[in-house]
Enzyme design. Structure first.
Site, PDB file in Angstrom:
ATOM      1  N   PRO A  25     -24.133 -19.487 -71.034  1.00  0.00           N
ATOM      2  CA  PRO A  25     -23.628 -18.121 -70.810  1.00  0.00           C
ATOM      3  C   PRO A  25     -23.839 -17.274 -72.058  1.00  0.00           C
ATOM      4  CG  PRO A  25     -21.812 -19.683 -71.164  1.00  0.00           C
ATOM      5  CD  PRO A  25     -23.074 -20.491 -71.068  1.00  0.00           C
ATOM      6  N   CYS A  27     -23.228 -13.287 -73.306  1.00  0.00           N
ATOM      7  CA  CYS A  27     -22.796 -11.890 -73.131  1.00  0.00           C
ATOM      8  C   CYS A  27     -23.917 -10.944 -73.521  1.00  0.00           C
ATOM      9  CB  CYS A  27     -21.612 -11.583 -74.049  1.00  0.00           C
ATOM     10  SG  CYS A  27     -20.076 -12.273 -73.466  1.00  0.00           S
ATOM     11  N   ALA A  59     -19.791 -14.590 -69.610  1.00  0.00           N
ATOM     12  CA  ALA A  59     -18.393 -14.609 -69.183  1.00  0.00           C
ATOM     13  C   ALA A  59     -18.113 -13.355 -68.365  1.00  0.00           C
ATOM     14  CB  ALA A  59     -17.481 -14.650 -70.408  1.00  0.00           C
ATOM     15  N   GLN A 101     -19.784 -17.806 -65.174  1.00  0.00           N
ATOM     16  CA  GLN A 101     -18.694 -18.204 -66.072  1.00  0.00           C
ATOM     17  C   GLN A 101     -17.539 -17.224 -65.874  1.00  0.00           C
ATOM     18  OE1 GLN A 101     -18.681 -17.676 -70.422  1.00  0.00           O
ATOM     19  NE2 GLN A 101     -18.335 -19.886 -70.616  1.00  0.00           N
ATOM     20  N   TYR A 188     -10.651 -17.645 -76.669  1.00  0.00           N
ATOM     21  CA  TYR A 188     -10.265 -16.690 -75.624  1.00  0.00           C
ATOM     22  C   TYR A 188      -9.003 -17.212 -74.928  1.00  0.00           C
ATOM     23  CZ  TYR A 188     -14.722 -14.700 -76.903  1.00  0.00           C
ATOM     24  OH  TYR A 188     -15.746 -14.141 -77.630  1.00  0.00           O
ATOM     25  N   ARG A 236     -15.756 -25.146 -69.788  1.00  0.00           N
ATOM     26  CA  ARG A 236     -16.209 -25.138 -71.194  1.00  0.00           C
ATOM     27  C   ARG A 236     -15.010 -25.248 -72.119  1.00  0.00           C
ATOM     28  NH1 ARG A 236     -20.719 -21.561 -74.458  1.00  0.00           N
ATOM     29  NH2 ARG A 236     -22.021 -23.197 -73.622  1.00  0.00           N
ATOM     30  N   LEU A 311     -27.670 -25.352 -80.761  1.00  0.00           N
ATOM     31  CA  LEU A 311     -28.823 -25.691 -81.593  1.00  0.00           C
ATOM     32  C   LEU A 311     -29.558 -26.942 -81.125  1.00  0.00           C
ATOM     33  CD1 LEU A 311     -27.534 -24.618 -85.141  1.00  0.00           C
ATOM     34  CD2 LEU A 311     -29.214 -23.467 -83.701  1.00  0.00           C
ATOM     35  N   GLY A 333     -29.159 -21.765 -75.281  1.00  0.00           N
ATOM     36  CA  GLY A 333     -28.779 -20.354 -75.446  1.00  0.00           C
ATOM     37  C   GLY A 333     -29.880 -19.571 -76.130  1.00  0.00           C
ATOM     38  N   ARG A 334     -29.785 -19.490 -77.462  1.00  0.00           N
ATOM     39  CA  ARG A 334     -30.698 -18.614 -78.198  1.00  0.00           C
ATOM     40  C   ARG A 334     -32.161 -19.012 -78.065  1.00  0.00           C
ATOM     41  NH1 ARG A 334     -26.983 -19.304 -83.286  1.00  0.00           N
ATOM     42  NH2 ARG A 334     -26.810 -21.267 -82.147  1.00  0.00           N
TER      43      ARG A 334
HETATM   44  C1  LIG Z   1     -25.847 -13.428 -77.184  1.00  0.00           C
HETATM   45  C2  LIG Z   1     -24.860 -14.538 -76.980  1.00  0.00           C
HETATM   46  C3  LIG Z   1     -23.775 -14.353 -76.120  1.00  0.00           C
HETATM   47  C4  LIG Z   1     -22.886 -15.406 -75.846  1.00  0.00           C
HETATM   48  N1  LIG Z   1     -21.919 -15.231 -74.879  1.00  0.00           N
HETATM   49  C5  LIG Z   1     -21.195 -16.300 -74.482  1.00  0.00           C
HETATM   50  C6  LIG Z   1     -20.359 -16.222 -73.329  1.00  0.00           C
HETATM   51  O1  LIG Z   1     -20.328 -15.219 -72.605  1.00  0.00           O
HETATM   52  N2  LIG Z   1     -19.618 -17.302 -73.030  1.00  0.00           N
HETATM   53  C7  LIG Z   1     -19.667 -18.454 -73.767  1.00  0.00           C
HETATM   54  O2  LIG Z   1     -18.976 -19.415 -73.458  1.00  0.00           O
HETATM   55  N3  LIG Z   1     -20.493 -18.553 -74.833  1.00  0.00           N
HETATM   56  C8  LIG Z   1     -21.278 -17.528 -75.177  1.00  0.00           C
HETATM   57  N4  LIG Z   1     -22.174 -17.683 -76.189  1.00  0.00           N
HETATM   58  C9  LIG Z   1     -22.380 -19.010 -76.798  1.00  0.00           C
HETATM   59  C10 LIG Z   1     -23.541 -19.730 -76.086  1.00  0.00           C
HETATM   60  O3  LIG Z   1     -23.227 -19.993 -74.733  1.00  0.00           O
HETATM   61  C11 LIG Z   1     -23.891 -21.062 -76.799  1.00  0.00           C
HETATM   62  O4  LIG Z   1     -22.779 -21.913 -76.718  1.00  0.00           O
HETATM   63  C12 LIG Z   1     -24.259 -20.847 -78.256  1.00  0.00           C
HETATM   64  O5  LIG Z   1     -25.183 -19.784 -78.392  1.00  0.00           O
HETATM   65  C13 LIG Z   1     -24.860 -22.122 -78.866  1.00  0.00           C
HETATM   66  O6  LIG Z   1     -26.023 -22.525 -78.173  1.00  0.00           O
HETATM   67  P1  LIG Z   1     -27.514 -22.183 -78.763  1.00  0.00           P
HETATM   68  O7  LIG Z   1     -27.580 -22.752 -80.153  1.00  0.00           O
HETATM   69  O8  LIG Z   1     -28.454 -22.871 -77.799  1.00  0.00           O
HETATM   70  O9  LIG Z   1     -27.668 -20.700 -78.762  1.00  0.00           O
HETATM   71  C14 LIG Z   1     -23.050 -16.642 -76.502  1.00  0.00           C
HETATM   72  C15 LIG Z   1     -24.109 -16.804 -77.413  1.00  0.00           C
HETATM   73  C16 LIG Z   1     -25.019 -15.787 -77.631  1.00  0.00           C
HETATM   74  C17 LIG Z   1     -26.190 -16.027 -78.552  1.00  0.00           C
END
Ligand SMILES: Cc1cc2nc3c(=O)[nH]c(=O)nc-3n(C[C@H](O)[C@H](O)[C@H](O)COP(=O)(O)O)c2cc1C
Length: 388
Positions: A25, A27, A59, A101, A188, A236, A311, A333-334
């Site tokens: 997820p 945002c 979310a 989510q 949250y 989560r 990561l 995610g990223r």
């Molecule tokens: C732009 C952005 C928005 C995010 N929004 C949410 C969200 O809405 N809900 C949530 O649980 N985590 C959110 N996260 C966390 C990601 O879901 C993820 O757990 C985190 O980026 C680590 O994973 P990654 O290293 O693959 O990016 C967000 C992360 C990023 C980069």
């Protein structure tokens, strides 16, 4: 050679995911009045085209005041669910499962979009039209100095909140989502009830671990009841607060035992976020797969399926996580923001699929592109431009 686990299917209740890649997820801070728009469509649709088995929305707030920022998605009315329908339908056409989510920001509501500071909304934001609002929490303890002090939720507020989660669940089903993830992480609302750092209540929603877990379990139970039996439910967690005196991994194990009993199918193992300095601020070093020890322990000690996140950078690394029994699913995610076709690219590099697995609108051309590029690279002068 056996097929990498990353590209094998998994069945959760009535849902079979074609591989283990789930888009985390994320945002976008781009909704108006909580409604999804073209940005959300483009953002989510490309991940389904990119080969992930499941795509989670950011979310979506079950109450208007449960948004983190003015730009968050919501699902507090039928119009919100309606606005999500086109992208849900599109994700399904790509053979991916759309998930939503559901969350409430609690004391971390009324925040600035990251690019405007990532702190609480103030006068400057108000001038831009981003008016602060009153925030709710487990106890009247702000996240940090200078942050809004939440209004402690009454029993009535809590009953209303659970009802709103149930209404959001029904709307998610009507919109066509195939799984739900409850956001119980990152400081949250749900997690702020879990953690002793933010919950100092003396009623039945506070005190000992059982009291602090009550809200999370009540919501999970009510959502499970309202969500079709054949559809999986994810939850989560912040596996640890990462702060002395806070929520620890043993607490997560205890919570996950209970969530499993209620019928939660997958625990998505994130961590931290219950302090100032960004959604998931923490003092812990963030290396490759830094949260995977948590998902491994929860999976081993409770027997519940887990989703690892954080990561996880490429296919071989994701495969190692799965092979080592650290998780059943991998959330990206990223890396997916950088490369929306992450799953297809990794599958190709790991020798698992050809371009026939890509959307046919692209695959036919990419096959030929590859031949053209190979011929260029095989020719020592291939990269020289012709004289003009
Ligand atoms: C732009 C952005 C928005 C995010 N929004 C949410 C969200 O809405 N809900 C949530 O649980 N985590 C959110 N996260 C966390 C990601 O879901 C993820 O757990 C985190 O980026 C680590 O994973 P990654 O290293 O693959 O990016 C967000 C992360 C990023 C980069």
């Amino acid at each position: 050679m056996t097929k990498p686990m990353l590209f094998t299917p998994i069945t959760l209740r009535g849902l079979t995911l074609k591989n283990r890649v789930v888009i985390a997820p994320m945002c976008q801070y781009s909704a108006i009045d909580g409604l999804a728009n073209d940005w959300h469509f483009a953002h989510l649709a490309k991940f389904a085209m990119g080969g992930a088995a499941a795509v989670l929305t950011e979310a979506a707030a079950v109450q208007e005041r449960g948004r983190i920022t003015h730009g968050d998605l919501g699902i507090w009315s039928d119009a919100h669910a309606e606005a999500l329908k086109p992208v849900v339908a599109f994700i399904r056409t790509q053979g991916a499962a759309p998930g939503i989510q559901l969350g409430h920001a609690g004391r971390k509501a009324s925040m600035q979009r990251p690019w405007f500071g990532n702190g609480p909304l103030g006068a400057e934001d108000e001038a831009r039209g981003d008016t602060p609002w009153t925030v709710n929490g487990a106890s009247a303890i702000p996240l940090a100095e200078g942050w809004l002090t939440p209004v402690e939720m009454t029993a009535r507020d809590i009953a209303k909140l659970v009802e709103n989660f149930v209404a959001a669940t029904r709307r998610s089903n009507a919109a066509g989502f195939e799984f739900i993830e409850l956001h119980g992480a990152h400081g949250y609302l749900i997690q702020s009830f879990l953690s002793p750092l933010s919950n100092r209540r003396t009623d039945k929603w506070g005190g000992d671990l059982a009291g602090r877990m009550k809200l999370a379990l009540d919501i999970a139970w009510a959502v499970r009841e309202a969500w079709p039996k054949e559809k999986p439910l994810f939850f989560r967690i912040s596996s640890i607060d990462g702060i002395e005196g806070g929520w620890e991994i043993e607490d997560s194990v205890a919570l996950c035992h209970e969530l499993k009993r209620i019928g939660v199918d997958v625990i998505d193992c994130s961590s931290m976020g219950n302090s100032a300095g960004g959604a998931t601020a923490n003092p812990m070093a963030r290396g490759a797969g830094f949260q995977t020890p948590f998902s491994k322990r929860i999976r081993a000690e409770t027997g519940i399926a887990t989703q690892a996140v954080g990561l996880i950078l490429d296919g071989p690394m994701a495969e190692e996580v799965l092979q080592d029994g650290r998780s059943d699913l991998i959330a990206i995610g990223r890396e997916a923001l950088y490369d929306p076709f992450w799953a297809h690219h990794q599958a190709r590099e790991m020798g698992v699929e050809g371009y026939d697995a890509w959307p046919e609108q692209y695959g036919w051309w990419l096959e030929r592109r590859e031949g053209a590029i190979r011929r260029i690279n095989e020719n020592p002068d291939g990269r020289k431009l012709p004289a003009a």
